[in-house]
Design an enzyme around this catalytic site. Structure first.
Site, mmCIF file in Angstrom:
data_model
loop_
_atom_site.group_PDB
_atom_site.id
_atom_site.type_symbol
_atom_site.label_atom_id
_atom_site.label_comp_id
_atom_site.label_asym_id
_atom_site.label_seq_id
_atom_site.Cartn_x
_atom_site.Cartn_y
_atom_site.Cartn_z
ATOM 1 C CE1 TYR A 80 -4.594 5.369 -1.754
ATOM 2 C CE2 TYR A 80 -6.138 7.193 -1.637
ATOM 3 C CZ TYR A 80 -5.396 6.200 -1.018
ATOM 4 O OH TYR A 80 -5.483 6.027 0.343
ATOM 5 C CE1 TYR B 159 -4.322 1.513 0.570
ATOM 6 C CE2 TYR B 159 -2.951 3.175 1.589
ATOM 7 C CZ TYR B 159 -4.155 2.791 1.049
ATOM 8 O OH TYR B 159 -5.201 3.679 1.001
#
Lengths: 143, 380
Positions: free
Chosen positions: B335, B285
C-alpha cells in the site's frame, strides 16, 4: 473523548447542544430555506450568506452503522466494540449525523447490544455531557 | 489533445516491507533513479516532477539529490490516494503542452513502520473531524465501513463479494515475488473468521501497511520511440470531485453511494477511443475491498448496484471478465497510496507482469475512490 475541534461555522451547533437543542444550519434567504450539513458559510442552492439554526424534531432513523474494533485511540479502544451510527433526520433525510446509539443518555458507547441495531431503526436524540462538552446521543425508539 | 501524446517509458520501485531501514527521501531517490535507468534517460534531463500533497519528500530535495537539471514544472495533488493517477495526468499535460520534456512522478512512504495518520489528534484532518471523531468514527476503515454497510443493505452485496475482491488481489500477489503477500494464500475460511476492524469490514478488507517507494517517467510519444522500453501511452486522464462531495465522509451527499469515480469516469471515457468493454486489465484502487464494487459501477463495467455481483464467477481473476490488480494491489502487494497500480498497469502493457493477461493492450488505473480522485487509461 476526542472533544470537537470547533470551527466558526460549526460553533452554533455545539452551543445549542449545550442547551439540549438539536439545531441544523438552514439558509435564511426568503425563497430558499434549505437545510445544510456540515455547516458552511453560504448556501449551495441560492448562494445566500444568510443562515439560521433551525430546531429539529430530534427524531431520525439509522442510515448505516459500524462497530469499530482496535486498533483505536486508547479511550475508544477501552470501549470497543462500540457502535458509530449515521442517523438521517426525519425532518430532512438528506441531513445525516454521526453519533452513537446508547442504552441511556449517560451510558457508555458500548452500552447497547449491537444485535439491536438495524438500518432503518427509529431513534431519538438525547444529550449528555462528556469531558465538559455536551454531545448528542441517540436512543432506540420503542415502537 | 492529451490522447497518446505522451507515454510512460520508465518504472522503478524499491523493495516493499513492513519496515525498511532507509528514509522516505532515500527510498524516493532509489525509485526515481531506477525508473530513469529503466527508461534509459539521464537524471540531468528531468525537468518536471509530480507527487501527492501527502508526500513528505518534496521536489526541491528530490531534484537536488538525483542531480536533475533546471525544473520547469512541478505539481502536487491532494486527497491522499486520490492523487495517484493525477500525478501522471499532470505530467502528461505538461509534456504534451511543451511545459517540460521529461517528467517524473513518485510516491515514497513509510506507512508500515511510521505513524498512522488517523492517530494524529493534534491536526485537523481534511474531513471536518468535529462531526465524526468525538463519536469514535476515527479511521478511514470506519468511514468506508459506514458506506459499505449501507451499500450491502441497499443492493444485496455480501461479504462473499468483498472476499472475491480480497482473493483476486491475494491470488495475484501469490504470483508476484515483490509482493508482501507472496506465497501467503488466502482462503474463504480465513476471511470469514478474521478479526473485525470495523464491522462489516474485517482484517482482509483493509490494505497493507507498507514501507516503499515507486516512480515512473513520462515523455512525449515522439521521444518515447527512442527509449529503452516499449512505450505505454497515456490515452486518457481525468480527475473527479463531484458536486457536493464530502471526501471520505460522503454520506453527507444527497447520493452517498455515487462517488468521485463516476465524475472521473465520465471525462475519462469522453476523451477515449474505447470503452469499458475494451479494457483488458484493470488496476482499481483497493485501500478497502468495498471501493472495488463501487468503482466497477462508477467506471461503467456494470450497472449501479451490480458491483458486488460483478465479482462472482472469477470475474476478477486471470481469464475472467476483468482481471484485477494483477500485482496484488494495495490489499496484497503493497500500500503505497496506489502508485504500485500505475506501475503494474505499465508492466501489463509491456507484457512483463508476473500475472500477465495475454495480449493486454488496454488498462484502466484508478486512484482512491471515496476521496477526490483521478484515473488514467493506458494503451500499448
Amino acid at each position: 473523548m476526542l472533544t470537537p475541534v470547533v470551527d466558526e461555522d460549526g460553533a452554533p451547533f455545539w452551543e445549542y447542544a449545550a442547551r439540549g437543542e438539536l439545531r441544523v444550519q438552514a439558509c435564511a434567504a426568503p425563497d430558499c430555506g434549505e437545510l445544510r450539513f456540515p455547516p458552511r458559510p453560504c448556501c449551495p442552492h441560492c448562494r445566500s450568506f444568510d443562515s439560521e439554526w433551525r430546531l429539529m424534531s430530534g427524531r431520525g432513523r439509522i442510515w448505516s452503522y459500524v462497530l469499530p474494533h482496535p486498533p483505536l485511540l486508547p479511550e475508544y479502544a477501552a470501549q470497543a466494540p462500540y457502535n458509530a451510527v449515521l442517523v438521517e433526520l426525519l425532518d430532512d433525510p438528506r441531513i445525516r449525523l454521526v453519533g452513537n446509539v446508547v442504552a441511556a443518555p449517560d451510558a457508555p458507547l458500548n452500552s447497547l447490544d449491537p444485535a439491536r441495531l438495524r438500518i432503518g431503526a427509529p431513534v431519538r436524540v438525547a444529550f449528555t455531557e462528556v469531558d465538559g462538552v455536551t454531545v448528542p446521543r441517540w436512543l432506540l425508539e420503542r415502537a | 489533445m492529451l490522447k497518446d501524446a505522451t507515454a510512460i517509458v520508465g518504472i522503478g520501485q524499491t523493495p516493499f516491507a513492513k519496515q525498511l531501514p532507509e528514509t522516505e527521501k532515500a527510498l524516493a531517490c532509489r525509485a526515481i533513479l531506477a525508473a530513469l535507468d529503466d527508461a534509459g534517460i539521464d537524471p540531468s534531463e528531468v525537468d518536471a516532477f509530480a507527487s501527492y500533497t501527502m508526500e513528505e519528500t518534496d521536489e526541491v530535495e528530490v531534484a537536488k539529490a538525483i542531480g536533475a537539471g533546471d525544473v520547469t514544472f512541478f505539481s502536487k495533488v491532494g486527497y491522499g490516494g486520490g492523487g495517484s493517477c493525477a500525478t501522471v495526468g499532470h505530467l502528461a499535460a505538461a509534456v504534451a503542452t511543451g511545459q517540460a520534456s521529461v517528467g517524473v512522478a513518485w510516491r515514497s512512504r513509510k506507512r508500515g513502520s511510521g505513524p498512522r495518520p488517523w492517530k494524529n489528534t493534534a491536526v485537523q484532518l481534511p474531513t471536518p473531524g468535529q462531526w465524526t471523531r468525538p463519536f469514535g468514527l476515527l479511521r478511514p476503515a470506519d468511514e468506508i465501513g459506514m458506506l459499505a454497510r449501507r451499500y450491502m443493505h441497499e443492493y444485496g452485496a455480501t461479504r462473499d463479494h468483498l472476499f472475491n475482491v480480497a482473493l483476486a488481489c491475494r491470488n495475484r500477489a501469490n504470483q508476484n515475488p515483490a509482493a508482501i503477500m507472496y506465497e501467503r494464500p488466502l482462503t474463504r475460511e480465513m476471511y470469514m473468521t478474521a478479526r473485525w476492524i470495523s464491522e462489516p469490514l474485517c482484517l482482509f478488507d483493509n490494505c497493507l501497511e507498507t514501507d516503499g517507494a515507486l516512480a515512473c517517467v513520462i515523455v512525449s510519444a515522439e521521444r518515447a520511440r527512442d527509449c529503452r522500453q516499449k512505450p505505454v501511452y497515456v490515452h486518457s486522464a481525468a480527475q473527479g470531485l463531484p458536486a457536493q462531495h464530502h471526501g471520505m465522509v460522503n454520506y453527507w451527499n444527497d447520493d452517498p453511494l455515487s462517488g468521485p469515480a463516476w465524475t472521473a469516469a465520465r471525462h475519462l471515457w469522453k476523451q477515449a477511443d474505447f470503452g469499458p468493454a475494451d479494457v483488458d486489465v484493470a488496476q482499481i484502487y483497493d485501500a478497502f475491498t468495498p471501493l472495488v464494487p463501487l468503482s466497477l459501477e462508477g467506471y461503467g463495467f456494470c450497472g449501479r448496484g451490480e458491483g458486488g455481483a460483478f465479482t462472482e464467477g472469477g470475474a476478477l481473476e486471470i481469464g475472467g471478465r476483468l482481471p484485477l490488480n494483477t500485482g496484488g494491489g494495495g490489499l496484497s502487494e503493497a500500500y503505497v497510496h496506489g502508485f504500485n497500480l500505475i506501475n503494474e498497469g505499465v508492466k501489463q502493457l509491456r507484457g512483463t507482469s508476473t500475472a500477465q493477461v495475454p495480449d493486454a493492450a488496454t488498462c484502466l488505473v484508478t486512484a482512491g475512490e471515496g476521496v477526490p480522485t483521478s484515473a488514467i487509461l493506458l494503451r500499448s
